[in-house]
Write a protein that holds these residues in place. Structure first.
Motif, mmCIF file in Angstrom:
data_model
loop_
_atom_site.group_PDB
_atom_site.id
_atom_site.type_symbol
_atom_site.label_atom_id
_atom_site.label_comp_id
_atom_site.label_asym_id
_atom_site.label_seq_id
_atom_site.Cartn_x
_atom_site.Cartn_y
_atom_site.Cartn_z
ATOM 1 N N ALA A 43 0.863 -1.186 0.000
ATOM 2 C CA ALA A 43 0.000 0.000 0.000
ATOM 3 C C ALA A 43 0.894 1.228 0.000
ATOM 4 O O ALA A 43 2.106 1.124 0.211
ATOM 5 N N THR A 44 0.313 2.388 -0.208
ATOM 6 C CA THR A 44 1.082 3.619 -0.169
ATOM 7 C C THR A 44 1.627 3.826 1.240
ATOM 8 O O THR A 44 0.886 3.679 2.213
ATOM 9 N N PRO A 45 2.923 4.144 1.392
ATOM 10 C CA PRO A 45 3.501 4.382 2.722
ATOM 11 C C PRO A 45 2.773 5.516 3.447
ATOM 12 O O PRO A 45 2.277 6.457 2.818
ATOM 13 N N GLU A 46 2.736 5.419 4.782
ATOM 14 C CA GLU A 46 2.048 6.422 5.600
ATOM 15 C C GLU A 46 3.005 6.998 6.636
ATOM 16 O O GLU A 46 3.780 6.266 7.249
ATOM 17 N N ALA A 47 2.900 8.315 6.833
ATOM 18 C CA ALA A 47 3.717 9.002 7.829
ATOM 19 C C ALA A 47 2.967 9.052 9.155
ATOM 20 O O ALA A 47 1.752 9.262 9.189
ATOM 21 N N HIS A 48 3.692 8.843 10.243
ATOM 22 C CA HIS A 48 3.153 8.886 11.597
ATOM 23 C C HIS A 48 4.167 9.600 12.473
ATOM 24 O O HIS A 48 5.329 9.737 12.109
ATOM 25 N N ALA A 49 3.728 10.000 13.656
ATOM 26 C CA ALA A 49 4.640 10.572 14.641
ATOM 27 C C ALA A 49 4.771 9.590 15.790
ATOM 28 O O ALA A 49 3.792 8.972 16.216
ATOM 29 N N THR A 50 5.979 9.412 16.286
ATOM 30 C CA THR A 50 6.203 8.533 17.433
ATOM 31 C C THR A 50 5.777 9.266 18.706
ATOM 32 O O THR A 50 5.451 10.457 18.672
ATOM 33 N N SER A 51 5.819 8.585 19.841
ATOM 34 C CA SER A 51 5.447 9.202 21.117
ATOM 35 C C SER A 51 6.400 10.339 21.499
ATOM 36 O O SER A 51 6.038 11.224 22.260
ATOM 37 N N THR A 52 7.605 10.330 20.923
ATOM 38 C CA THR A 52 8.567 11.400 21.186
ATOM 39 C C THR A 52 8.462 12.536 20.169
ATOM 40 O O THR A 52 9.216 13.492 20.236
ATOM 41 N N GLY A 53 7.559 12.409 19.207
ATOM 42 C CA GLY A 53 7.357 13.449 18.207
ATOM 43 C C GLY A 53 8.178 13.288 16.946
ATOM 44 O O GLY A 53 8.090 14.097 16.034
ATOM 45 N N GLN A 54 8.961 12.233 16.846
ATOM 46 C CA GLN A 54 9.782 12.001 15.657
ATOM 47 C C GLN A 54 8.908 11.437 14.540
ATOM 48 O O GLN A 54 8.046 10.598 14.773
ATOM 49 N N ASP A 55 9.127 11.914 13.305
ATOM 50 C CA ASP A 55 8.378 11.401 12.160
ATOM 51 C C ASP A 55 8.891 10.029 11.776
ATOM 52 O O ASP A 55 10.094 9.780 11.752
ATOM 53 N N ILE A 56 7.965 9.145 11.454
ATOM 54 C CA ILE A 56 8.292 7.786 11.027
ATOM 55 C C ILE A 56 7.379 7.436 9.860
ATOM 56 O O ILE A 56 6.221 7.840 9.824
ATOM 57 N N ILE A 57 7.918 6.717 8.903
ATOM 58 C CA ILE A 57 7.126 6.256 7.772
ATOM 59 C C ILE A 57 7.003 4.750 7.893
ATOM 60 O O ILE A 57 8.006 4.048 8.041
ATOM 61 N N ARG A 58 5.766 4.262 7.824
ATOM 62 C CA ARG A 58 5.512 2.826 7.903
ATOM 63 C C ARG A 58 4.957 2.346 6.565
ATOM 64 O O ARG A 58 4.122 3.005 5.961
ATOM 65 N N TYR A 59 5.450 1.164 6.157
ATOM 66 C CA TYR A 59 4.936 0.557 4.934
ATOM 67 C C TYR A 59 5.124 -0.949 5.007
ATOM 68 O O TYR A 59 5.877 -1.460 5.838
ATOM 69 N N ALA A 60 4.399 -1.655 4.143
ATOM 70 C CA ALA A 60 4.463 -3.118 4.113
ATOM 71 C C ALA A 60 4.949 -3.568 2.741
ATOM 72 O O ALA A 60 4.587 -2.990 1.716
ATOM 73 N N VAL A 61 5.786 -4.604 2.747
ATOM 74 C CA VAL A 61 6.306 -5.188 1.507
ATOM 75 C C VAL A 61 5.918 -6.662 1.486
ATOM 76 O O VAL A 61 6.091 -7.374 2.477
ATOM 77 N N ALA A 62 5.368 -7.107 0.347
ATOM 78 C CA ALA A 62 4.996 -8.509 0.157
ATOM 79 C C ALA A 62 6.041 -9.170 -0.731
ATOM 80 O O ALA A 62 6.360 -8.668 -1.803
ATOM 81 N N SER A 63 6.572 -10.289 -0.269
ATOM 82 C CA SER A 63 7.578 -11.030 -1.027
ATOM 83 C C SER A 63 7.067 -12.452 -1.237
ATOM 84 O O SER A 63 6.759 -13.150 -0.276
ATOM 85 N N SER A 64 6.956 -12.874 -2.501
ATOM 86 C CA SER A 64 6.421 -14.199 -2.822
ATOM 87 C C SER A 64 7.531 -15.135 -3.255
ATOM 88 O O SER A 64 8.536 -14.712 -3.826
ATOM 89 N N TYR A 65 7.330 -16.406 -2.983
ATOM 90 C CA TYR A 65 8.296 -17.425 -3.373
ATOM 91 C C TYR A 65 7.556 -18.726 -3.656
ATOM 92 O O TYR A 65 6.420 -18.914 -3.232
ATOM 93 N N GLY A 66 8.203 -19.624 -4.383
ATOM 94 C CA GLY A 66 7.624 -20.922 -4.716
ATOM 95 C C GLY A 66 7.030 -20.927 -6.118
ATOM 96 O O GLY A 66 6.858 -19.893 -6.757
ATOM 97 N N SER A 67 6.706 -22.129 -6.587
ATOM 98 C CA SER A 67 6.116 -22.268 -7.914
ATOM 99 C C SER A 67 4.682 -21.749 -7.898
ATOM 100 O O SER A 67 4.082 -21.550 -6.843
#
Length: 151
Positions: A43-67
């Motif tokens: 999905a499109t990455p999303e920006a969030h703020a941590t509890s200390t106020g630092q910006d963090i970007i979270r995203y998910a990557v799908a990796s497939s394997y096998g026939s």
């Protein structure tokens, strides 16, 4: 004394081997494990703020394997602390982008809402490379030459 003299070459080799154990690496030893992932952005990455106020970007990557008939997909949640242009570039990537990601991996234990002990893999991005952008619908995006001063 001759018995000790015959051990000296062996002791010298052991000392040399111990001091040369990390000569293959120019980086310092780290407490975190490294992970390399090649996969598609879920999905499109999303920006969030941590509890200390630092910006963090979270995203998910799908990796497939096998026939094709036995294909398995692993999903990886990744956090990035990129700044400025790197941050904007990451936030602009669309779903389906093929990525190469290197990161630090740590296992973290926690209790879920039902009180069961769980273990999760925390991945912090160190390096990101875009390998391929997803194919865009040619009718949806038209190239506009007027914006670039062409006649």
């Amino acid at each position: 004394m001759s018995a000790f003299a015959s051990l000296r070459p062996t002791l010298r080799q052991a000392t040399t081997a111990a001091s040369a154990a990390r000569t293959f690496s120019s980086s310092a030893a780290r407490a975190a494990a490294r992970i390399t992932i090649t996969g598609r952005l879920a999905a499109t990455p999303e920006a969030h703020a941590t509890s200390t106020g630092q910006d963090i970007i979270r995203y998910a990557v799908a990796s497939s394997y096998g026939s094709r008939e036995n294909r398995k997909t692993s999903w990886f949640q990744i956090a990035s602390f990129s700044e400025d242009k790197q941050r904007e570039h990451l936030l602009s990537l669309p779903k389906g982008t093929l990525l190469y990601v290197e990161g630090d991996a740590k296992l973290k234990s926690y209790e879920d809402s039902e009180g069961r002990k769980q273990t999760g893999l925390n991945i912090t991005q160190r390096y990101l490379e875009v390998l391929q952008r997803p194919y865009a619908d040619s009718s949806a995006e038209q190239f506009d030459n007027s914006e670039y001063g062409s006649q």
